[in-house]
Design a protein around this motif. Structure first.
Motif, PDB file in Angstrom:
ATOM      1  N   PRO A 178     -48.212  56.607  16.099  1.00  0.00           N
ATOM      2  CA  PRO A 178     -48.966  57.751  15.583  1.00  0.00           C
ATOM      3  C   PRO A 178     -50.354  57.391  15.061  1.00  0.00           C
ATOM      4  O   PRO A 178     -51.230  58.243  14.971  1.00  0.00           O
ATOM      5  CB  PRO A 178     -48.074  58.281  14.448  1.00  0.00           C
ATOM      6  N   ASP A 179     -50.574  56.112  14.745  1.00  0.00           N
ATOM      7  CA  ASP A 179     -51.854  55.712  14.162  1.00  0.00           C
ATOM      8  C   ASP A 179     -52.955  55.495  15.195  1.00  0.00           C
ATOM      9  O   ASP A 179     -54.093  55.186  14.837  1.00  0.00           O
ATOM     10  CB  ASP A 179     -51.683  54.455  13.320  1.00  0.00           C
ATOM     11  N   ILE A 180     -52.627  55.628  16.481  1.00  0.00           N
ATOM     12  CA  ILE A 180     -53.674  55.560  17.501  1.00  0.00           C
ATOM     13  C   ILE A 180     -53.820  56.904  18.210  1.00  0.00           C
ATOM     14  O   ILE A 180     -54.507  57.000  19.221  1.00  0.00           O
ATOM     15  CB  ILE A 180     -53.401  54.442  18.528  1.00  0.00           C
ATOM     16  N   ALA A 181     -53.200  57.939  17.637  1.00  0.00           N
ATOM     17  CA  ALA A 181     -53.312  59.293  18.202  1.00  0.00           C
ATOM     18  C   ALA A 181     -54.480  60.001  17.529  1.00  0.00           C
ATOM     19  O   ALA A 181     -54.323  60.600  16.472  1.00  0.00           O
ATOM     20  CB  ALA A 181     -52.008  60.065  17.990  1.00  0.00           C
ATOM     21  N   HIS A 182     -55.666  59.925  18.134  1.00  0.00           N
ATOM     22  CA  HIS A 182     -56.878  60.440  17.501  1.00  0.00           C
ATOM     23  C   HIS A 182     -57.475  61.663  18.199  1.00  0.00           C
ATOM     24  O   HIS A 182     -58.579  62.084  17.867  1.00  0.00           O
ATOM     25  CB  HIS A 182     -57.937  59.338  17.446  1.00  0.00           C
ATOM     26  N   LEU A 183     -56.793  62.195  19.192  1.00  0.00           N
ATOM     27  CA  LEU A 183     -57.309  63.396  19.845  1.00  0.00           C
ATOM     28  C   LEU A 183     -57.357  64.546  18.849  1.00  0.00           C
ATOM     29  O   LEU A 183     -56.496  64.626  17.961  1.00  0.00           O
ATOM     30  CB  LEU A 183     -56.417  63.770  21.037  1.00  0.00           C
ATOM     31  N   PRO A 184     -58.356  65.428  18.954  1.00  0.00           N
ATOM     32  CA  PRO A 184     -59.355  65.541  20.028  1.00  0.00           C
ATOM     33  C   PRO A 184     -60.635  64.745  19.782  1.00  0.00           C
ATOM     34  O   PRO A 184     -61.640  64.969  20.452  1.00  0.00           O
ATOM     35  CB  PRO A 184     -59.641  67.039  20.036  1.00  0.00           C
ATOM     36  N   VAL A 185     -60.649  63.812  18.812  1.00  0.00           N
ATOM     37  CA  VAL A 185     -61.855  63.036  18.529  1.00  0.00           C
ATOM     38  C   VAL A 185     -62.109  62.005  19.623  1.00  0.00           C
ATOM     39  O   VAL A 185     -63.175  61.975  20.235  1.00  0.00           O
ATOM     40  CB  VAL A 185     -61.750  62.348  17.148  1.00  0.00           C
ATOM     41  N   PHE A 186     -61.127  61.137  19.880  1.00  0.00           N
ATOM     42  CA  PHE A 186     -61.256  60.191  20.993  1.00  0.00           C
ATOM     43  C   PHE A 186     -59.873  59.693  21.384  1.00  0.00           C
ATOM     44  O   PHE A 186     -58.907  59.846  20.631  1.00  0.00           O
ATOM     45  CB  PHE A 186     -62.185  59.016  20.653  1.00  0.00           C
ATOM     46  N   ALA A 187     -59.797  59.114  22.582  1.00  0.00           N
ATOM     47  CA  ALA A 187     -58.530  58.619  23.105  1.00  0.00           C
ATOM     48  C   ALA A 187     -58.648  57.126  23.375  1.00  0.00           C
ATOM     49  O   ALA A 187     -59.690  56.662  23.853  1.00  0.00           O
ATOM     50  CB  ALA A 187     -58.147  59.355  24.381  1.00  0.00           C
ATOM     51  N   VAL A 188     -57.601  56.377  23.076  1.00  0.00           N
ATOM     52  CA  VAL A 188     -57.608  54.935  23.315  1.00  0.00           C
ATOM     53  C   VAL A 188     -56.991  54.586  24.666  1.00  0.00           C
ATOM     54  O   VAL A 188     -57.025  53.432  25.085  1.00  0.00           O
ATOM     55  CB  VAL A 188     -56.854  54.183  22.195  1.00  0.00           C
ATOM     56  N   ASN A 189     -56.433  55.593  25.338  1.00  0.00           N
ATOM     57  CA  ASN A 189     -55.834  55.376  26.644  1.00  0.00           C
ATOM     58  C   ASN A 189     -55.885  56.686  27.424  1.00  0.00           C
ATOM     59  O   ASN A 189     -55.703  57.764  26.848  1.00  0.00           O
ATOM     60  CB  ASN A 189     -54.383  54.900  26.480  1.00  0.00           C
ATOM     61  N   LYS A 190     -56.125  56.608  28.719  1.00  0.00           N
ATOM     62  CA  LYS A 190     -56.263  57.820  29.532  1.00  0.00           C
ATOM     63  C   LYS A 190     -54.984  58.648  29.571  1.00  0.00           C
ATOM     64  O   LYS A 190     -55.022  59.857  29.806  1.00  0.00           O
ATOM     65  CB  LYS A 190     -56.695  57.465  30.949  1.00  0.00           C
ATOM     66  N   LYS A 191     -53.840  58.020  29.329  1.00  0.00           N
ATOM     67  CA  LYS A 191     -52.576  58.758  29.316  1.00  0.00           C
ATOM     68  C   LYS A 191     -52.541  59.793  28.199  1.00  0.00           C
ATOM     69  O   LYS A 191     -51.799  60.772  28.277  1.00  0.00           O
ATOM     70  CB  LYS A 191     -51.401  57.787  29.151  1.00  0.00           C
ATOM     71  N   MET A 192     -53.371  59.592  27.182  1.00  0.00           N
ATOM     72  CA  MET A 192     -53.386  60.524  26.058  1.00  0.00           C
ATOM     73  C   MET A 192     -54.022  61.862  26.408  1.00  0.00           C
ATOM     74  O   MET A 192     -53.859  62.839  25.687  1.00  0.00           O
ATOM     75  CB  MET A 192     -54.110  59.899  24.866  1.00  0.00           C
ATOM     76  N   PHE A 193     -54.757  61.916  27.505  1.00  0.00           N
ATOM     77  CA  PHE A 193     -55.376  63.172  27.916  1.00  0.00           C
ATOM     78  C   PHE A 193     -54.361  64.153  28.500  1.00  0.00           C
ATOM     79  O   PHE A 193     -54.688  65.308  28.770  1.00  0.00           O
ATOM     80  CB  PHE A 193     -56.478  62.909  28.942  1.00  0.00           C
ATOM     81  N   GLU A 194     -53.137  63.679  28.711  1.00  0.00           N
ATOM     82  CA  GLU A 194     -52.109  64.549  29.261  1.00  0.00           C
ATOM     83  C   GLU A 194     -51.714  65.652  28.296  1.00  0.00           C
ATOM     84  O   GLU A 194     -51.213  66.698  28.691  1.00  0.00           O
ATOM     85  CB  GLU A 194     -50.882  63.716  29.641  1.00  0.00           C
ATOM     86  N   SER A 195     -51.934  65.432  27.004  1.00  0.00           N
ATOM     87  CA  SER A 195     -51.612  66.454  26.005  1.00  0.00           C
ATOM     88  C   SER A 195     -52.394  66.190  24.728  1.00  0.00           C
ATOM     89  O   SER A 195     -52.717  65.045  24.412  1.00  0.00           O
ATOM     90  CB  SER A 195     -50.113  66.441  25.688  1.00  0.00           C
ATOM     91  N   LEU A 196     -52.716  67.260  24.006  1.00  0.00           N
ATOM     92  CA  LEU A 196     -53.384  67.119  22.724  1.00  0.00           C
ATOM     93  C   LEU A 196     -52.403  66.682  21.653  1.00  0.00           C
ATOM     94  O   LEU A 196     -52.804  66.276  20.560  1.00  0.00           O
ATOM     95  CB  LEU A 196     -54.015  68.452  22.297  1.00  0.00           C
ATOM     96  N   PHE A 197     -51.119  66.765  21.958  1.00  0.00           N
ATOM     97  CA  PHE A 197     -50.103  66.467  20.968  1.00  0.00           C
ATOM     98  C   PHE A 197     -49.442  65.116  21.231  1.00  0.00           C
ATOM     99  O   PHE A 197     -49.167  64.743  22.360  1.00  0.00           O
ATOM    100  CB  PHE A 197     -49.032  67.551  20.952  1.00  0.00           C
ATOM    101  N   ASN A 198     -49.219  64.382  20.137  1.00  0.00           N
ATOM    102  CA  ASN A 198     -48.520  63.114  20.167  1.00  0.00           C
ATOM    103  C   ASN A 198     -47.077  63.366  19.742  1.00  0.00           C
ATOM    104  O   ASN A 198     -46.751  64.441  19.242  1.00  0.00           O
ATOM    105  CB  ASN A 198     -49.219  62.132  19.192  1.00  0.00           C
ATOM    106  N   LYS A 199     -46.214  62.388  19.924  1.00  0.00           N
ATOM    107  CA  LYS A 199     -44.814  62.542  19.530  1.00  0.00           C
ATOM    108  C   LYS A 199     -44.682  62.903  18.052  1.00  0.00           C
ATOM    109  O   LYS A 199     -43.759  63.594  17.640  1.00  0.00           O
ATOM    110  CB  LYS A 199     -44.043  61.263  19.827  1.00  0.00           C
ATOM    111  N   TYR A 200     -45.624  62.443  17.231  1.00  0.00           N
ATOM    112  CA  TYR A 200     -45.526  62.683  15.791  1.00  0.00           C
ATOM    113  C   TYR A 200     -46.606  63.609  15.261  1.00  0.00           C
ATOM    114  O   TYR A 200     -46.612  63.945  14.092  1.00  0.00           O
ATOM    115  CB  TYR A 200     -45.605  61.344  15.044  1.00  0.00           C
ATOM    116  N   HIS A 201     -47.566  63.992  16.100  1.00  0.00           N
ATOM    117  CA  HIS A 201     -48.658  64.844  15.628  1.00  0.00           C
ATOM    118  C   HIS A 201     -48.897  65.992  16.614  1.00  0.00           C
ATOM    119  O   HIS A 201     -48.837  65.792  17.805  1.00  0.00           O
ATOM    120  CB  HIS A 201     -49.956  64.056  15.484  1.00  0.00           C
TER     121      HIS A 201
END
Length: 201
Positions: A178-201
């Protein structure tokens, strides 16, 4: 019912539910926890335990060596000195703020206040991880220590640790940290663009 009382937060336990968390449990708990607390929650025994990899064996041996060297033992005097130093910085900041009308003094006061918050946040970090009480004999009240940090820094240590312990259990794992889930500010991996939501956020 007990999960809400877990000192490391709920999310860490939910993340490893049904999984092998041997090394994670060893990393976050001292022997006194494993010997006196964990047995109350044993519901069965795993008979077909897979053999650990060489990397995991090396990791475990390193942990045992550090334990022998006393690296995991926290000193109560260290935290007393740390609290004294950060509150000295806090007092100097207030002194410069209310003791003079000088612009330079006020700028220095602001800088010292920032240093105070930053340094005290690290104390909260240790309290949140229960690192300040790695051994029962250390006699450090991390609950009160965390409450003190919460009061002065304005951030709940209990709220923060709910997901931050997961970060240390699975650091930089794209779908679980959860500590690298920074969308919509920036993404640390292209896989994060698949959703604005993380498992915990």
């Amino acid at each position: 019912k007990w999960i809400i009382h877990h000192p490391g937060g709920q999310q860490t336990m939910l993340r490893f539910a049904g999984m092998d968390a041997t090394d994670e449990i060893r990393s976050f708990h001292g022997d006194w926890v494993l010997e006196t607390k964990v047995p109350h929650f044993v519901i069965g025994t795993v008979s077909d335990v897979p053999e650990a990899s060489e990397l995991v064996k090396d990791f475990r041996n390193l942990g045992e060596e550090f334990e022998k060297l006393g690296y995991f033992h926290c000193s109560q005097s260290f935290y007393m000195k740390k609290l004294a130093s950060v509150f000295l910085i806090f007092a100097c900041s207030l002194g410069l703020l209310f003791g003079t009308d000088s612009l330079v003094a006020h700028v220095a006061s602001a800088a010292l206040m920032g240093i105070f918050w930053q340094q005290f946040a690290f104390v909260g970090h240790d309290a949140g991880h229960m690192s300040a009480v790695t051994h029962a004999r250390d006699n450090i009240d991390v609950t009160k220590l965390g409450a003190l940090v919460t009061f002065f820094n304005g951030i709940s240590v209990a709220w923060w640790k709910a997901t931050h312990n997961v970060h240390h259990s699975v650091p930089n794992t794209v779908d679980c940290d959860p500590d690298i889930a920074h969308l919509p500010v920036f993404a640390v991996n292209k896989k994060m663009f698949e959703s604005l939501f993380n498992k915990y956020h």
